[in-house]
Design a protein around this motif. Structure first.
Motif, short mmCIF file in Angstrom:
data_model
loop_
_atom_site.label_atom_id
_atom_site.label_comp_id
_atom_site.label_asym_id
_atom_site.label_seq_id
_atom_site.Cartn_x
_atom_site.Cartn_y
_atom_site.Cartn_z
N GLY A 141 -3.88 -8.85 8.07
CA GLY A 141 -3.67 -7.66 7.27
C GLY A 141 -3.28 -7.99 5.85
O GLY A 141 -2.90 -9.12 5.52
N ARG A 142 -3.36 -6.97 4.99
CA ARG A 142 -3.03 -7.14 3.58
C ARG A 142 -2.20 -5.96 3.10
O ARG A 142 -2.50 -4.80 3.41
CB ARG A 142 -4.32 -7.25 2.76
CG ARG A 142 -4.12 -7.86 1.37
CD ARG A 142 -4.05 -6.80 0.30
NE ARG A 142 -4.04 -7.38 -1.05
CZ ARG A 142 -3.84 -6.68 -2.15
NH1 ARG A 142 -3.67 -5.38 -2.08
NH2 ARG A 142 -3.82 -7.27 -3.33
N SER A 143 -1.13 -6.27 2.35
CA SER A 143 -0.21 -5.26 1.84
C SER A 143 -0.35 -5.11 0.33
O SER A 143 -0.66 -6.08 -0.37
CB SER A 143 1.23 -5.64 2.15
OG SER A 143 1.46 -5.76 3.53
N LYS A 144 -0.06 -3.91 -0.15
CA LYS A 144 0.05 -3.70 -1.59
C LYS A 144 1.31 -4.38 -2.12
O LYS A 144 1.28 -4.95 -3.22
CB LYS A 144 0.11 -2.19 -1.87
CG LYS A 144 0.44 -1.86 -3.32
CD LYS A 144 0.68 -0.37 -3.51
CE LYS A 144 1.21 -0.09 -4.92
NZ LYS A 144 1.51 1.33 -5.13
N PHE A 145 2.39 -4.35 -1.37
CA PHE A 145 3.67 -4.92 -1.78
C PHE A 145 3.53 -6.43 -1.93
O PHE A 145 3.27 -7.15 -0.97
CB PHE A 145 4.73 -4.58 -0.73
CG PHE A 145 6.15 -4.81 -1.17
CD1 PHE A 145 6.86 -3.81 -1.80
CD2 PHE A 145 6.77 -6.03 -0.96
CE1 PHE A 145 8.17 -4.00 -2.20
CE2 PHE A 145 8.08 -6.24 -1.35
CZ PHE A 145 8.77 -5.22 -1.98
N GLU A 146 3.68 -6.93 -3.15
CA GLU A 146 3.53 -8.35 -3.46
C GLU A 146 2.12 -8.87 -3.16
O GLU A 146 1.91 -10.08 -3.12
CB GLU A 146 4.56 -9.18 -2.71
CG GLU A 146 5.98 -8.97 -3.14
CD GLU A 146 6.30 -9.56 -4.50
OE1 GLU A 146 6.08 -10.77 -4.68
OE2 GLU A 146 6.78 -8.81 -5.37
N GLN A 147 1.17 -7.97 -2.90
CA GLN A 147 -0.22 -8.34 -2.57
C GLN A 147 -0.27 -9.36 -1.45
O GLN A 147 -1.11 -10.27 -1.43
CB GLN A 147 -0.94 -8.88 -3.80
CG GLN A 147 -1.09 -7.90 -4.95
CD GLN A 147 0.10 -7.92 -5.88
OE1 GLN A 147 0.63 -8.97 -6.22
NE2 GLN A 147 0.54 -6.75 -6.30
N GLN A 148 0.63 -9.21 -0.48
CA GLN A 148 0.77 -10.23 0.57
C GLN A 148 -0.32 -10.12 1.63
O GLN A 148 -0.66 -9.03 2.09
CB GLN A 148 2.14 -10.12 1.23
CG GLN A 148 2.41 -11.18 2.30
CD GLN A 148 3.86 -11.26 2.68
OE1 GLN A 148 4.74 -11.31 1.81
NE2 GLN A 148 4.14 -11.28 3.96
N ILE A 149 -0.84 -11.28 2.03
CA ILE A 149 -1.80 -11.39 3.12
C ILE A 149 -1.09 -12.00 4.32
O ILE A 149 -0.41 -13.02 4.19
CB ILE A 149 -3.00 -12.26 2.70
CG1 ILE A 149 -3.74 -11.62 1.53
CG2 ILE A 149 -3.96 -12.46 3.88
CD1 ILE A 149 -4.80 -12.52 0.92
N ASP A 150 -1.22 -11.37 5.49
CA ASP A 150 -0.55 -11.85 6.70
C ASP A 150 -1.57 -12.27 7.75
O ASP A 150 -2.59 -11.59 7.95
CB ASP A 150 0.33 -10.75 7.29
CG ASP A 150 1.58 -10.50 6.47
OD1 ASP A 150 2.25 -11.48 6.11
OD2 ASP A 150 1.88 -9.32 6.19
N LEU A 151 -1.27 -13.36 8.44
CA LEU A 151 -2.06 -13.82 9.58
C LEU A 151 -1.08 -14.17 10.69
O LEU A 151 -0.12 -14.92 10.46
CB LEU A 151 -2.90 -15.03 9.20
CG LEU A 151 -3.78 -15.62 10.31
CD1 LEU A 151 -4.85 -14.61 10.74
CD2 LEU A 151 -4.43 -16.92 9.85
N GLY A 152 -1.33 -13.64 11.89
CA GLY A 152 -0.36 -13.87 12.96
C GLY A 152 -0.98 -13.95 14.34
O GLY A 152 -2.14 -13.55 14.56
#
Length: 317
Positions: free
Chosen positions: A119-130
């Motif tokens: 997923g990808r967030s607007k906050f800090e443009q963070q990309i998550d992989l889990g």
């Protein structure tokens, strides 16, 4: 902090009393039937308990539920701006003109107990992989009284370039979480989420901040009708820096309350929370909004599961 704990204790106690009065099973909903069919469950006492929660997400935290094999869960999460306080009020239409964070994610079931999340967030443009793995399931006869699901995520802030990162590795953040859940009755479920957070570069970037800390979350769901539930989600970071920070740099425990609506194919959550961020590493590290100052916001989560398994499609024709 004490006020939040007192509020949390009162709500959890009331949930538990309500759950004891409603222990008898109701007719299963469409989502319950689908989850039973996907898992191959029957009516024997040793079967795992199904649908402890209705989706993989609550308000702040992920639940113990995993996406079943060859299923794809599409998740959209939105947080608006402050309802009150300096940044809220009528000038921002009570926060609806703004968005503190937007998350778009995909969760795919590799097996019935293991899924991979992106997923990808607007906050800090963070990309998550889990990765999320259910290692223990609650059973109907209470031989196993609770479920345990492990969650591990890595986050990357690829676009932040304000001089805070000395190396590219400093852009990474990690969480490790054990989700311990129990379905007390057909109407009431609860979970605890001990969490370890690691930021390669301290976040937020304040002197004395810690690279890593532990946190504990608690969440519950009370089903009030066949398709409607009340949910509560709270977390406390065990961080000496955050506990002693004051003034403009003060931190507060994330707390969210809301309702969850099951619409057949979708699970829709409407909530209020003082957390601006959606990713666990961000809201546990950086919640500096206070409920009593009007610094809470409207949010919603939409979860839609697509069954990509042809065998299941044939079963439901």
């Amino acid at each position: 902090m004490k006020k939040y704990l007192i509020l949390l204790s009162c709500i959890v106690t009331s949930f538990n009393l309500a759950a004891q009065k409603t222990h008898q099973a109701n007719k299963p909903s469409a989502t319950d039937s689908l989850m039973n069919a996907m898992s191959g469950a029957n009516d024997t006492k040793t079967d795992p308990v199904i649908a402890t929660f209705k989706s993989t997400r609550l308000i702040l935290s992920e639940t113990s539920e995993t996406v079943k094999k060859n299923n794809l869960n599409f998740v959209v999460i939105h947080r608006f701006g402050d309802i009150g306080g300096v940044a809220g009020g009528g000038k921002t239409f009570w926060g609806l003109d703004n968005s503190s964070d937007i998350y778009i994610g995909f969760e795919y079931g590799i097996t019935n107990n293991l899924d991979i999340d992106f997923g990808r967030s607007k906050f800090e443009q963070q990309i998550d992989l889990g990765l999320k793995y259910a290692i223990l399931h609650q059973t109907a006869n209470d031989a196993t009284p609770f479920a345990i699901t492990l969650l591990g995520k890595a986050g990357l802030k690829p676009y932040a370039n304000d001089g805070s990162f000395n190396t590219y590795a400093d852009r990474f953040t990690y969480i490790a979480q054990a989700i311990i859940a129990r379905k007390f009755s057909p109407k009431f479920s609860m979970q605890l989420t001990p969490t370890f957070v690691r930021d390669n570069s301290v976040y937020p970037y304040l002197p004395g901040n810690e690279n890593q800390f532990f946190a504990l979350g608690i969440a519950g769901r009370l089903k009030v009708t066949k398709r409607l539930g009340i949910i509560l989600d709270y977390a406390h970071p065990f961080s000496s820096f955050r506990q002693h920070a004051t003034g403009d740099n003060a931190f507060y425990d994330p707390l969210g309350v809301g309702i969850e609506i099951e619409t057949g194919g979708h699970v829709f959550t409407i909530n209020f929370s003082n957390a601006k961020a959606i990713s666990e590493s961000s809201y546990l590290s950086d919640t500096q909004s206070k409920w009593t100052k009007g610094q809470f916001r409207l949010g919603f989560t939409i979860s839609r599961i697509f069954d990509l398994n042809s065998k299941h499609k044939n079963n439901f024709k």
